[in-house]
Design an enzyme around this catalytic site. Structure first.
Site, mmCIF file in Angstrom:
data_model
loop_
_atom_site.group_PDB
_atom_site.id
_atom_site.type_symbol
_atom_site.label_atom_id
_atom_site.label_comp_id
_atom_site.label_asym_id
_atom_site.label_seq_id
_atom_site.Cartn_x
_atom_site.Cartn_y
_atom_site.Cartn_z
ATOM 1 N N HIS A 226 0.867 -1.180 0.000
ATOM 2 C CA HIS A 226 0.000 0.000 0.000
ATOM 3 C C HIS A 226 0.909 1.237 0.000
ATOM 4 O O HIS A 226 1.652 1.447 -0.938
ATOM 5 C CB HIS A 226 -0.917 -0.101 1.228
ATOM 6 C CG HIS A 226 -2.065 0.853 1.269
ATOM 7 N ND1 HIS A 226 -2.401 1.697 0.248
ATOM 8 C CD2 HIS A 226 -2.970 1.111 2.249
ATOM 9 C CE1 HIS A 226 -3.468 2.407 0.594
ATOM 10 N NE2 HIS A 226 -3.825 2.083 1.816
ATOM 11 N N HIS A 267 -2.673 -2.317 -9.871
ATOM 12 C CA HIS A 267 -3.637 -1.723 -8.946
ATOM 13 C C HIS A 267 -4.887 -2.577 -8.906
ATOM 14 O O HIS A 267 -5.283 -3.127 -9.929
ATOM 15 C CB HIS A 267 -3.994 -0.298 -9.397
ATOM 16 C CG HIS A 267 -4.604 0.518 -8.307
ATOM 17 N ND1 HIS A 267 -5.943 0.473 -8.019
ATOM 18 C CD2 HIS A 267 -4.039 1.360 -7.418
ATOM 19 C CE1 HIS A 267 -6.180 1.273 -6.997
ATOM 20 N NE2 HIS A 267 -5.040 1.827 -6.611
ATOM 21 N N ASP A 323 2.536 5.418 -7.012
ATOM 22 C CA ASP A 323 3.796 5.310 -6.280
ATOM 23 C C ASP A 323 5.024 5.185 -7.179
ATOM 24 O O ASP A 323 6.148 5.255 -6.698
ATOM 25 C CB ASP A 323 3.756 4.081 -5.350
ATOM 26 C CG ASP A 323 2.753 4.269 -4.232
ATOM 27 O OD1 ASP A 323 2.772 5.339 -3.623
ATOM 28 O OD2 ASP A 323 1.957 3.347 -3.986
HETATM 29 N N1 CMC Z 1 4.563 -6.940 -10.557
HETATM 30 C C1 CMC Z 1 4.452 -8.158 -11.108
HETATM 31 N N2 CMC Z 1 3.304 -8.843 -11.180
HETATM 32 C C2 CMC Z 1 2.213 -8.277 -10.652
HETATM 33 C C3 CMC Z 1 2.265 -7.010 -10.041
HETATM 34 C C4 CMC Z 1 3.490 -6.342 -10.009
HETATM 35 N N3 CMC Z 1 3.597 -5.124 -9.448
HETATM 36 N N4 CMC Z 1 1.026 -6.673 -9.588
HETATM 37 C C5 CMC Z 1 0.238 -7.704 -9.908
HETATM 38 N N5 CMC Z 1 0.940 -8.671 -10.563
HETATM 39 C C6 CMC Z 1 0.429 -9.917 -11.107
HETATM 40 C C7 CMC Z 1 0.093 -10.909 -10.027
HETATM 41 O O1 CMC Z 1 1.196 -11.716 -9.711
HETATM 42 C C8 CMC Z 1 -1.036 -11.677 -10.665
HETATM 43 O O2 CMC Z 1 -0.498 -12.542 -11.593
HETATM 44 P P1 CMC Z 1 -1.180 -14.007 -11.857
HETATM 45 O O3 CMC Z 1 -2.538 -13.693 -12.407
HETATM 46 O O4 CMC Z 1 -0.258 -14.654 -12.811
HETATM 47 O O5 CMC Z 1 -1.220 -14.675 -10.512
HETATM 48 C C9 CMC Z 1 -1.798 -10.604 -11.435
HETATM 49 O O6 CMC Z 1 -0.808 -9.610 -11.752
HETATM 50 C C10 CMC Z 1 -2.934 -9.973 -10.668
HETATM 51 O O7 CMC Z 1 -2.437 -9.369 -9.488
HETATM 52 P P2 CMC Z 1 -3.094 -9.493 -8.054
HETATM 53 O O8 CMC Z 1 -1.997 -9.652 -7.048
HETATM 54 O O9 CMC Z 1 -4.175 -10.505 -8.068
HETATM 55 O O10 CMC Z 1 -3.737 -8.040 -7.939
HETATM 56 P P3 CMC Z 1 -4.279 -7.343 -6.626
HETATM 57 O O11 CMC Z 1 -5.418 -6.489 -7.059
HETATM 58 O O12 CMC Z 1 -4.504 -8.326 -5.541
HETATM 59 O O13 CMC Z 1 -3.017 -6.449 -6.191
HETATM 60 C C11 CMC Z 1 -1.523 -4.643 -5.909
HETATM 61 C C12 CMC Z 1 -2.906 -5.081 -6.418
HETATM 62 C C13 CMC Z 1 -1.415 -3.127 -6.038
HETATM 63 C C14 CMC Z 1 -1.362 -5.046 -4.442
HETATM 64 C C15 CMC Z 1 -0.434 -5.331 -6.769
HETATM 65 O O14 CMC Z 1 -0.563 -4.930 -8.112
HETATM 66 C C16 CMC Z 1 0.979 -5.063 -6.246
HETATM 67 O O15 CMC Z 1 1.431 -5.734 -5.334
HETATM 68 N N6 CMC Z 1 1.700 -4.041 -6.835
HETATM 69 C C17 CMC Z 1 3.017 -3.686 -6.334
HETATM 70 C C18 CMC Z 1 2.886 -2.835 -5.092
HETATM 71 C C19 CMC Z 1 2.382 -1.438 -5.376
HETATM 72 O O16 CMC Z 1 2.855 -0.785 -6.286
HETATM 73 N N7 CMC Z 1 1.430 -0.960 -4.571
HETATM 74 C C20 CMC Z 1 0.879 0.384 -4.695
HETATM 75 C C21 CMC Z 1 -0.561 0.362 -5.031
HETATM 76 S S1 CMC Z 1 -1.191 1.945 -5.554
HETATM 77 C C22 CMC Z 1 -1.201 3.050 -4.230
HETATM 78 C C23 CMC Z 1 -1.208 2.491 -2.878
HETATM 79 O O17 CMC Z 1 -2.150 1.801 -2.493
HETATM 80 O O18 CMC Z 1 -0.256 2.763 -2.156
#
Ligand code: CMC
Length: 389
Positions: A226, A267, A323
């Site tokens: 986050h 996201h 971010d």
């Molecule tokens: N890098 C590589 N793969 C990713 C990433 C990433 N940053 N984000 C998602 N994926 C992949 C994930 O592994 C999954 O793949 P598969 O379908 O093969 O299993 C697919 O994309 C769907 O992702 P998810 O984890 O199911 O998505 P989510 O909605 O649960 O997670 C998230 C959203 C923001 C937590 C995630 O994208 C993430 O961890 N991003 C990196 C951390 C980040 O930048 N966070 C900031 C968010 S925006 C502002 C804030 O809240 O602070």
């Protein structure tokens, strides 16, 4: 009866809200109906704070009264300062921020009176006003520097920057950097039912005071998925170290089975370019003109270019989020990476407070109490200790 199983609320609306609208497919973000791009260009942070809290843009007079109110609640009790002194020098400032906000609950017992509109307004004013002070004190503490008290004649952002940076002599805030941070604060002010806001609503639904509820929000925002992501992005860019190492890094992200992520990408709601990231890219150019370019920018730009063309990211609709570039700006402005989540928490306090107020005054809201799908043992009889194997 059968109940819905929806881990992490992927498909469940937990409340009705009139504050922030997001269309994740189109990349639209609006506060009270106003597009984020217009607010970032034309408004200022305290005006946006007023808008989020009260639902309408203030008149000249209303804004003056609000600004005056906020700037006259910036001081913290001296014992709050002593409380913060109790931390070791290497405490993370975000940890100090969360604990100190929680401690405010003990300093303002009148905050329990959450059914009183006037009392709620006072607590919200205090929270928004004191957050920069506590944030700056956290930083000064970790640096071993004397605390700088608030200057009520400065703007919200200039006051914060002065409390952070003043060392002897007269620290003068650069107007371009003041404006840039103000825009970043606008972009971070609210984002509907994200993890930290949901935490504030959940804890607040027990009718606890708002300091305790907002402290829960700070805790949630501390996490690397986050608000900790901006800090993680910087570390990631530093680890990559050079543009030539990007393809290798991308390979690791794709093969890592979720272990290594491209921080600052992806996201839960946006399945297109995060509209905040677009504004931030423009702010970055303005800041770098003053501070000189952050050498990590080239790595970030190339990383984005490669990722946006890579099938893995395209298929999953992973785009840069808020971010991805904010940390580069903060670093160029001279902030340590540990301060990045704190810089997120200050403006998000407005969103937390607006959402808390909305929740408290919503007759349909009850104490948050989800159900579960039980997967444990079925009924069995207690076995005497000596008979256990
Ligand atoms: N890098 C590589 N793969 C990713 C990433 C990433 N940053 N984000 C998602 N994926 C992949 C994930 O592994 C999954 O793949 P598969 O379908 O093969 O299993 C697919 O994309 C769907 O992702 P998810 O984890 O199911 O998505 P989510 O909605 O649960 O997670 C998230 C959203 C923001 C937590 C995630 O994208 C993430 O961890 N991003 C990196 C951390 C980040 O930048 N966070 C900031 C968010 S925006 C502002 C804030 O809240 O602070």
């Amino acid at each position: 009866g059968l109940m819905g199983y929806d881990p992490a609320f992927l498909n469940t609306a937990n409340c009705k809200s009139a504050i922030t609208f997001i269309d994740g497919d189109k990349g639209i973000l609006e506060y009270r109906g106003y597009p984020i791009e217009q607010l970032a260009e034309k408004s200022n942070f305290l005006e946006v704070a007023y808008l989020l809290l009260k639902g309408e843009l203030p008149t000249e007079k209303e804004l003056e009264v609000f600004t005056n109110l906020v700037t006259h609640h910036t001081y913290v009790h001296e014992n709050v300062k002593s409380f913060m002194d109790g931390f070791r020098y290497d405490a993370h400032p975000m940890s100090m921020l969360g604990s100190t906000v929680a401690a405010l609950s003990g300093f303002y017992p009148d905050a329990k009176n959450i059914r009183d509109e006037r009392s709620r307004e006072i607590q919200i004013t205090r929270l928004i006003a004191k957050m920069p002070t506590i944030a700056a004190f956290s930083y000064r503490h970790t640096m071993g520097l004397p605390y700088v008290y608030p200057s009520n004649e400065l703007s919200y952002v200039a006051n914060f920057l002065t409390m952070m940076k003043h060392i002897g002599g007269a620290y003068k805030v650069h107007p371009v950097l003041e404006k840039a941070l103000d825009v970043l604060f606008i972009l971070h002010a609210d984002h509907e039912q994200n993890c930290s806001t949901t935490s504030v609503r959940t804890v607040g639904s027990s009718q606890v005071d708002p300091y305790s509820a907002v402290a829960a929000g700070v805790g949630a925002l501390y996490g690397p998925l986050h608000g900790g992501a901006n800090e993680a992005v910087l570390r990631m860019l530093r680890d990559i170290g050079h543009v030539s190492k990007i393809p290798e890094f991308i390979k690791q992200v794709k093969g890592g089975e979720g272990e290594k992520k491209l921080m600052g990408f992806g996201h839960r709601v946006y399945k297109s370019y995060d509209p905040r990231a677009k504004v931030i890219k423009r702010v970055a150019d303005e800041v770098f003109e003053v501070t000189g370019k952050n050498p990590l920018l080239d790595i970030a730009l190339e990383l984005e270019r490669i990722a946006l063309e890579d099938e893995y990211f395209v298929k999953r609709k992973l785009y840069p989020n808020v971010d991805f570039y904010s940390g580069l700006i903060y670093e160029a402005m001279g902030f340590q990476a540990e301060m990045f989540p704190v810089l997120f928490a200050i403006p998000r306090t407005v969103g937390w407070c607006a959402q808390w107020e909305e929740m408290v005054t919503d007759n349909e809201q009850k104490i948050a109490r989800p159900r579960q799908v039980y997967t444990g043992a079925t009924r069995r009889d207690y076995v005497a200790r000596e008979k256990r194997t």
